[in-house]
Design an enzyme around this catalytic site. Structure first.
Site, PDB file in Angstrom:
ATOM      1  NE  ARG A 131       5.127 -11.026  -7.544  1.00  0.00           N
ATOM      2  CZ  ARG A 131       3.887 -10.547  -7.545  1.00  0.00           C
ATOM      3  NH1 ARG A 131       3.162 -10.611  -8.642  1.00  0.00           N
ATOM      4  NH2 ARG A 131       3.387  -9.994  -6.470  1.00  0.00           N
ATOM      5  CD  GLU A 148       0.558  -2.484   1.396  1.00  0.00           C
ATOM      6  OE1 GLU A 148       0.976  -1.333   1.462  1.00  0.00           O
ATOM      7  OE2 GLU A 148       1.147  -3.380   0.743  1.00  0.00           O
TER       8      GLU A 148
END
Length: 174
Positions: free
Chosen positions: A59, A96
């Site tokens: 993105r 994460e």
């Protein structure tokens, strides 16, 4: 910024339980929100003598390419390992919920070029930190890392050493 923030969808439990995914696809499909966010980035960098924009897979390509176009500078993609066709250098990082490796073409940046790194979101800072390292290995000067969204609870800024960071919006909590 509150109106922009409202265009971002939150998806709890994706891609794994305990993670709330901030989906910027909903911002991107909204023409007004897309234009506004790209214009904010342009206004921030238009007078900074930037040589190239580096966008992080995937993105970061959207916002980075638009910013490069508006500034009249080159765009450099940093991709996941195995996606670039010419000679590359690589950097591994933790996420994460996993790990990965990023690559950049060896000839993408010349020594001393001023670079802005763009991605949609900073969480743990793994991909951004790896990208900063790649740009610096090639001799580039990282002017700033720019994100539309920051998740400050995940302390991603701590992973990016000696680099200014700009985040358009923040989402507190998971």
């Amino acid at each position: 910024m509150e109106s922009l923030k409202q265009t971002i969808r939150s998806i709890p439990g994706w891609p794994i339980e305990g993670v709330t995914f901030r989906d910027l696809m909903t911002l991107m499909k909204d023409p007004d929100a897309l234009i506004q966010s790209c214009d904010i980035l342009y206004e921030r960098y238009r007078d900074r003598q930037i040589d190239k924009i580096v966008g992080i897979d995937a993105r970061g390509f959207v916002f980075g390419a638009v910013l490069a176009y508006k500034l009249g500078v080159g765009f450099i993609p940093v991709r996941k390992k195995g996606k670039l066709p010419a000679e590359t250098i690589e950097e591994s990082y933790d996420l994460e919920y996993g790990s990965g490796t990023l690559e950049i073409h060896k000839d993408a940046i010349s020594t001393g070029e001023k670079i802005v790194i763009v991605d949609d979101l900073i969480a743990t800072g793994g991909t951004a930190g790896a990208t900063v390292n790649l740009v610096r290995k090639l001799g580039g000067i990282v002017v700033e890392c720019a994100f539309l969204v920051e998740l400050p609870d995940l302390k991603g800024r701590e992973q990016i050493k000696n680099c200014d960071i700009y985040a358009m919006m923040e989402f507190e909590g998971d």
